[in-house]
Scaffold this active site. Structure first.
Site, short mmCIF file in Angstrom:
data_model
loop_
_atom_site.label_atom_id
_atom_site.label_comp_id
_atom_site.label_asym_id
_atom_site.label_seq_id
_atom_site.Cartn_x
_atom_site.Cartn_y
_atom_site.Cartn_z
N ALA A 209 0.87 -1.19 0.00
CA ALA A 209 0.00 0.00 0.00
C ALA A 209 0.91 1.24 0.00
CB ALA A 209 -0.96 0.00 1.18
N LEU A 210 1.78 1.26 -0.98
CA LEU A 210 2.86 2.25 -1.00
C LEU A 210 2.34 3.68 -1.19
CD1 LEU A 210 5.47 0.33 -3.18
CD2 LEU A 210 5.21 0.33 -0.69
N GLY B 30 5.57 8.50 1.25
CA GLY B 30 6.55 8.26 2.33
C GLY B 30 7.49 7.13 1.94
N HIS B 31 6.92 6.02 1.43
CA HIS B 31 7.77 4.91 0.98
C HIS B 31 8.67 5.36 -0.17
CE1 HIS B 31 4.25 2.42 2.55
NE2 HIS B 31 5.28 1.95 3.23
N GLN C 201 3.26 -9.60 13.28
CA GLN C 201 3.37 -8.32 13.99
C GLN C 201 2.01 -7.69 14.27
OE1 GLN C 201 5.73 -6.46 10.66
NE2 GLN C 201 4.62 -4.62 11.26
N LYS D 277 8.24 7.84 11.48
CA LYS D 277 6.88 7.81 12.03
C LYS D 277 6.81 6.67 13.07
CE LYS D 277 3.24 6.14 9.87
NZ LYS D 277 2.69 5.12 10.78
N SER E 249 0.01 3.76 5.36
CA SER E 249 -0.82 2.90 4.50
C SER E 249 -2.24 2.82 5.04
CB SER E 249 -0.22 1.50 4.43
OG SER E 249 1.10 1.59 3.97
O1 PAF Z 1 7.05 -0.45 9.05
C1 PAF Z 1 6.58 -1.41 8.41
O2 PAF Z 1 5.94 -1.27 7.36
C2 PAF Z 1 6.79 -2.82 8.94
O3 PAF Z 1 6.75 -2.85 10.31
C3 PAF Z 1 8.05 -3.51 8.40
C4 PAF Z 1 9.31 -2.78 8.87
C5 PAF Z 1 8.03 -3.54 6.89
C6 PAF Z 1 8.15 -4.95 8.90
O4 PAF Z 1 7.05 -5.70 8.48
#
Ligand code: PAF
Length: 281
Positions: free
Chosen positions: A32-33, A36-37, A61, A150, A187
């Site tokens: 979901a770029l 920021g990415h 996570q 962030k 995202s």
């Molecule tokens: O910041 C994120 O998007 C995630 O925590 C990461 C670092 C890609 C790990 O899944």
């Protein structure tokens, strides 16, 4: 642009670059770029011969099943976007490719960083982050890896993980990229309703005011002021606000002149959780 979904194929390509002494910059993402990415990727491009971006929504996570289910997935679009900015390699593994049958995280010790802020509200989150980031580092073997500020706590935890495990990668923290109205890019922003989106810039506006007030008011007064400000916001619910020291991430009630501090907050707009932070002068 090369797109790989298996470790074997990616490793083959990385090793051929390594054999030519090319440096590798790595930007791990969950897709979901957004701008920021892209800014992380453009920073990576300036310093490295080859840039690898991973897109992987890491199940371990997420402490909330619904958040994982609803996490935006826009792979086709992401790949188009990466192509337009001449990214070199995209790694899009499946969950099975990364975890095989065993979708669990390893346990880490981050010297207490994991118990602050996000750690109090998202059980096991940082073990999940460290598990995937370490795994990706082992596969991609980058010289440098780029993370946005962030997720400042995540950034500090990854630095700690790299140091403790003596991983040969430099961690680069990059400034928060914001929408014109100040909302930190995320995202998750695309899940906000029109009304929630209009309310959300209040988060950064409040942080900016905290930055201005910090000299004149003490931290207890600031904490109370922030809580009261959010009580007046019908669409936003403050989960936490805290002023913490940058290295230890410990909440403080008084600042010391030789240390650096940030104000951090997490806020719910409906079911969407937004985080942000600001450096205090
Ligand atoms: O910041 C994120 O998007 C995630 O925590 C990461 C670092 C890609 C790990 O899944």
């Amino acid at each position: 642009m090369n797109i790989f979904s298996t470790k074997k194929d990616l490793t083959g390509c990385i090793l051929s670059y390594k054999a030519k002494n090319k440096s590798i910059g790595f930007v791990p993402t969950m897709g979901a770029l957004h701008q920021g990415h892209l800014s992380l990727i453009s920073t990576a491009k300036k310093k490295n011969d080859v840039v690898v971006v991973s897109i992987f929504v890491n199940p371990t996570q997420f402490d909330n099943v619904e958040d994982l289910k609803k996490y935006p997935k826009t792979l086709e679009n992401d790949i188009k976007l990466l192509d337009t900015i001449s990214c070199d390699i995209v790694f899009t593994p499946s969950v099975e490719e990364i975890y095989a049958e065993n979708i669990v995280s390893n346990k880490f010790n981050f010297d207490g960083l994991e118990n602050q802020m996000e750690g109090k509200f998202r059980t096991g989150h940082f073990d999940g982050v460290a598990t995937i980031v370490k795994t990706l580092f082992e596969i991609v073997q980058p010289n440098r890896a780029y993370f946005g500020q962030k997720d400042f706590q995540q950034l500090q935890i990854i630095k700690k993980m790299v140091k403790k495990n003596r991983l040969p990668v430099k961690i680069k923290g990059c400034s928060i990229f914001r929408e014109e109205d100040g909302l930190a890019m995320s995202s998750r922003n695309i899940r906000l309703s029109k009304k929630q989106r209009e309310a959300a810039p209040f988060i950064y506006k409040t942080l900016k005011k905290v930055q201005r007030k910090i000299g004149a008011k003490n931290i207890t007064e600031i904490n109370e002021w922030v809580e009261n400000e959010f009580k007046k916001q019908p669409l936003l619910e403050l989960e936490y606000f805290t002023i913490a020291e940058e290295k230890t991430l410990e909440t403080v009630e008084k600042r010391e002149s030789d240390k650096k501090y940030r104000a951090f907050m997490a806020v719910f707009a409906g079911k969407i959780r937004l985080i942000d932070n600001i450096r205090l002068k």
